[in-house]
Structure formats: C-alpha cells, structure tokens
Design a protein around this motif. Structure first.
Motif, short mmCIF file in Angstrom:
data_model
loop_
_atom_site.label_atom_id
_atom_site.label_comp_id
_atom_site.label_asym_id
_atom_site.label_seq_id
_atom_site.Cartn_x
_atom_site.Cartn_y
_atom_site.Cartn_z
N THR A 157 24.74 27.25 25.13
CA THR A 157 24.59 27.10 26.30
C THR A 157 25.41 28.08 27.54
OG1 THR A 157 26.49 25.36 26.61
CG2 THR A 157 24.00 24.51 25.76
N LEU A 158 24.47 28.51 28.24
CA LEU A 158 24.90 29.40 29.16
C LEU A 158 25.56 28.95 30.71
CD1 LEU A 158 22.04 31.92 28.61
CD2 LEU A 158 23.81 31.63 27.29
N GLY A 159 25.29 27.76 31.01
CA GLY A 159 25.42 27.54 32.29
C GLY A 159 26.69 26.59 32.30
N ASN A 160 27.15 26.07 33.63
CA ASN A 160 28.42 25.24 33.65
C ASN A 160 27.74 24.08 34.52
OD1 ASN A 160 30.43 27.04 32.67
ND2 ASN A 160 30.01 28.42 34.66
N MET A 188 13.71 22.52 19.62
CA MET A 188 14.94 22.46 20.30
C MET A 188 14.67 23.19 21.87
SD MET A 188 17.54 21.08 19.07
CE MET A 188 18.76 21.82 20.25
N GLN A 189 13.64 24.38 21.79
CA GLN A 189 13.36 24.82 23.11
C GLN A 189 12.93 23.79 23.95
OE1 GLN A 189 13.20 28.34 23.38
NE2 GLN A 189 12.50 28.32 25.49
N GLN A 190 11.88 23.07 23.47
CA GLN A 190 11.23 21.86 24.17
C GLN A 190 12.45 20.90 24.78
OE1 GLN A 190 7.85 19.98 22.33
NE2 GLN A 190 7.16 22.13 21.70
N TYR A 191 13.23 20.39 23.97
CA TYR A 191 14.33 19.41 24.20
C TYR A 191 15.04 19.96 25.22
CZ TYR A 191 18.71 17.18 23.69
OH TYR A 191 20.05 16.43 24.00
N SER A 199 14.41 26.89 31.66
CA SER A 199 14.33 27.40 30.19
C SER A 199 15.30 28.58 30.26
CB SER A 199 13.00 28.01 30.17
OG SER A 199 12.53 28.92 31.07
N THR A 200 16.28 28.71 31.37
CA THR A 200 17.06 29.80 31.38
C THR A 200 18.70 29.31 31.14
OG1 THR A 200 17.37 29.50 33.65
CG2 THR A 200 15.88 31.22 33.05
N GLY A 201 18.98 28.19 31.07
CA GLY A 201 20.42 27.93 31.10
C GLY A 201 20.71 27.82 29.22
N PHE A 202 19.86 28.42 28.42
CA PHE A 202 20.42 28.11 27.11
C PHE A 202 19.72 29.41 26.19
CE2 PHE A 202 16.53 25.85 27.79
CZ PHE A 202 15.76 26.39 26.82
N GLN A 203 20.07 29.81 24.94
CA GLN A 203 19.65 30.84 24.20
C GLN A 203 19.55 30.23 22.78
OE1 GLN A 203 22.54 34.01 23.61
NE2 GLN A 203 20.79 35.34 23.69
N LEU A 204 18.35 30.51 22.24
CA LEU A 204 18.14 30.08 20.94
C LEU A 204 17.77 31.29 20.12
CD1 LEU A 204 15.40 26.98 21.13
CD2 LEU A 204 17.67 26.83 20.19
#
Length: 392
Positions: A65-68, A232-235, A243-248
């Motif tokens: 996860t990339l955000g705060n 996981m992408q959909q969840y 779709s920008t707050g995480f990285q798979l």
C-alpha cells in the motif's frame, strides 16, 4: 612461405622480447579476464535469484500500500476473510521496523523487527530450529513474544538455548519463544536470518507502526496465481476507491525485476571491460608500428630476395594476432581463476563460468589484434626494397 612457417616466425619474433610483448598484451589480458570474471559473477547472481525464487514457491503475490490515512488503510480481520476464497490459500500481513535496537545482557545491536501472523513462516518456507512461531493466541492477546532469526540468535546466545529468555526491543521487553533455521536472504526483501518476528498487533501498538504496508498472499497453485492477483486488484480498487493507492507484484515479476537489474549492471561493467580490449588493441598497433620501424632493413632484404607484398603483410598481421591471441589465452586463464576463487573471498557470492562467453571474449581479442595490426602490416608491406635497404 606457408602459414605454418609464418606462424613459427611470428612466435619466434614475439618471444624474442618477452617483457615488451607482455606489456603489449596487458590491455588484452585485463579486458578478457574482466569479461570472464564479470559474466561469471553475473550468472552466479542470477542463479542465486532463481534459487531464492524457487525457495519461496511460484505462487506468491506481494501487496504494497502506497498512501497514508484511513482511505488506504488495510484492516487485518477483513484481509484474513479473503482466505475463504478458493483462489487464495494463505495471507500474511506484515509491519516492518528496520534498525530496531535489540538488547540482551550487555550486547546491543540493530536488527529488523517484523510484525506478522502465524502464516508468515510457512508462506516464506522457513523452518523452526527450536520453540514455536507466532500463533493466533499471541495476536488476540497481543503477547510480547519474539522469534529470532538464525543470525540474531547466534549473535546473542551462541549455542545456548534462548527459549524463555527476555530481550529488550526499543525499550520494550519481549520473551523469546522460538528460533529459526538458517534460510538466507529471500526475494521478498526481508531476510529471515537477520530479523526478529513478533505478533502483528503487538508490533503495531508497541512501536506505533500505523498501517499494514506489505501483505503476502499465496495462491493454491501457479495456475490460480493470475486469478488471485485479479481478485486482490478488484478488492483493493473497491476499498481504496482508486487503482493508484497500491501495488501488486507476483513472484514472476519480482524475479524478472531482480534479474533485469542484475543483468543491466553486469552488461554495463562488461562494456567497460571491453574498452580495455580496445585500449589493448591500440597498444598492439603502437608496438607493431615501432616494430616495423625497427625492422625496416629486414623487410628490404626479404623483399629483395623475392618476398612478395602479401608475405610481409601476413607476417606482421600474424604477429599482431599472435600477441592478442596469447593475451586472450592468459586473460581466459586469469579470469577463470578469479571466478573460481571469488566465492572463497566472498562466500555470499557464487559464480558460474560461461564457456560460450569465454570463447567469444577470446575470439574478440583475436579480432582486435587482427584489426589493429592491419595498418602496421599494410605499412610494412608497402615499403620499397631500395628505400628499406638504405635505412641504417
């Protein structure tokens, strides 16, 4: 004059002044040995990456996860309900605190502390040396228990059994309940050997770590990996409304990224090593021009008794090729020796010699000698006999 006679004459001329010949070959020797050594180290590094990849299986997905803030915060209990889905077998959320001060008795060092759950050890294919790993009960009661990686346990306790002993982590006392077997570094970025593992909720509250940043998932089979990643992408897209707050990243992508980075660096180093070969070629050309000047009278005599232009051209061209070829052979032997000895100097780095690359390096060194020897040889072949004989 047949080629064997020319080769014999070239070898005799080259060995007549061994010191000058050796200095002339030096650039070629350094270039070839560097290429052989660097390729061996690079292939060894790639083999290590593949071994790490295989040691974790082929069904791993890493979620970062990339955000705060609450908008991009993962809930542990909600995450664990995803294990009920058929395409997801195991989930291990983690919180990592690097450089924690860990003290026992009078010994204090810095290690990485990982807060996680009971699934983490099996997911990372680790094994217990003694005691137990974090269990569900530790999570619920926020027990202050710790499991030591092999290196950590060795540094603090040596051969003694640390189970039941207390250690201080950043001012908080934890009881040791287990130790791990040697695993080595893994492709996930966290070394099991150099880490201390505690319950996730304990780590969150004790060290004020905030949100879950990295979660590891495992699909039941490699065939279900893409389905698990899509789920996981959909969840996460639904949960974060973005779709920008995480990285798979799946295991294949992790390995390919590491291999690509290693290969890029290795190719850059090989390019630098090839420059040494070109510098060596310039050295050969320089020495051959000097040789032509020194042997002008010899060339005149040979031409006056019937030697043709092509005989003189071939003679000097073969001499240049012999010098570069001998340099290539010495470079191969030196590079192979360094590659074989390297793991003894740096046990963490393995090497793999490449016969194909070694042959290419040798052939390139020979080609360098031929190319850079062509101009001096051509100059020698164009000398007029009458002018050459007048030279003192």
């Amino acid at each position: 004059m047949n080629p064997l006679e020319l080769l014999y004459m070239s070898l005799r001329t080259v060995t007549a002044n061994p010191m000058r010949t050796m200095l002339t070959m030096l650039g070629v020797i350094i270039g070839v040995s560097s290429v052989v050594t660097l390729v061996a180290i690079g292939q060894g590094a790639n083999a290590q990456i593949e071994k790490q990849y295989e040691s974790l299986g082929t069904n791993l997905i890493v979620v970062n996860t990339l955000g705060n803030g609450r908008a991009t915060q993962l809930d542990y209990d909600e995450l664990m309900t995803l294990e009920e889905l058929p395409e997801i077998e195991t989930i291990a959320p983690t919180m990592v605190k690097g450089g924690s001060n860990i003290k026992y008795d009078r010994v204090q060092e810095k290690y990485t502390v990982v807060g996680t759950n009971d699934r983490y050890l099996s997911l990372m294919k680790g094994e217990l040396a003694s005691g137990r790993f974090v269990v569900d009960g530790d999570m619920g009661f926020r027990n202050q228990v710790a499991v030591l990686g092999s290196t950590v346990a060795q540094n603090y306790f040596g051969t003694l059994d640390p189970i039941g002993e207390d250690i201080n982590i950043d001012g908080i006392v934890f009881t040791i309940v287990g130790t791990l077997k040697v695993k080595g570094s893994n492709i996930s970025g966290v070394s099991l050997d150099n880490s201390v593992f505690v319950p996730l909720e304990t780590a969150r509250r004790a060290f004020k770590l905030g949100n879950i940043r990295t979660t590891y998932l495992e699909a039941p089979t490699k065939e279900q990996l893409s389905t698990a990643q899509s789920t996981m992408q959909q969840y996460l897209t639904y949960k974060f409304k973005s779709s920008t707050g995480f990285q798979l990243i799946n295991q294949d992508e992790l390995m390919n990224a590491r291999v690509a980075a290693s290969s890029t660096l290795n190719n850059q180093l090989i390019s630098v090593a090839c420059i040494s070969l070109l510098v060596g070629g310039i050295g050969i050309m320089n020495i051959m021009l000097v040789t032509v000047s020194e042997r002008t009278r010899e060339i005149g005599i040979r031409k006056s008794i019937g030697a043709k232009r092509r005989n003189i051209l071939l003679q000097f061209l073969i001499e240049a090729t012999v010098i570069s070829g001998l340099g290539g052979i010495i470079g191969l032997l030196l590079g192979s020796g360094i590659a074989i000895a390297w793991p003894m100097i740096n046990p963490k780095q393995t090497t793999e010699l490449s016969l194909e690359v070694s042959m290419y390096a040798f052939l390139f060194s020979v080609a360098v000698g031929m190319i850079f020897g062509l101009y001096p040889a051509n100059k020698a072949s164009k000398l007029r006999p009458i002018d050459a004989l007048r030279t003192d």
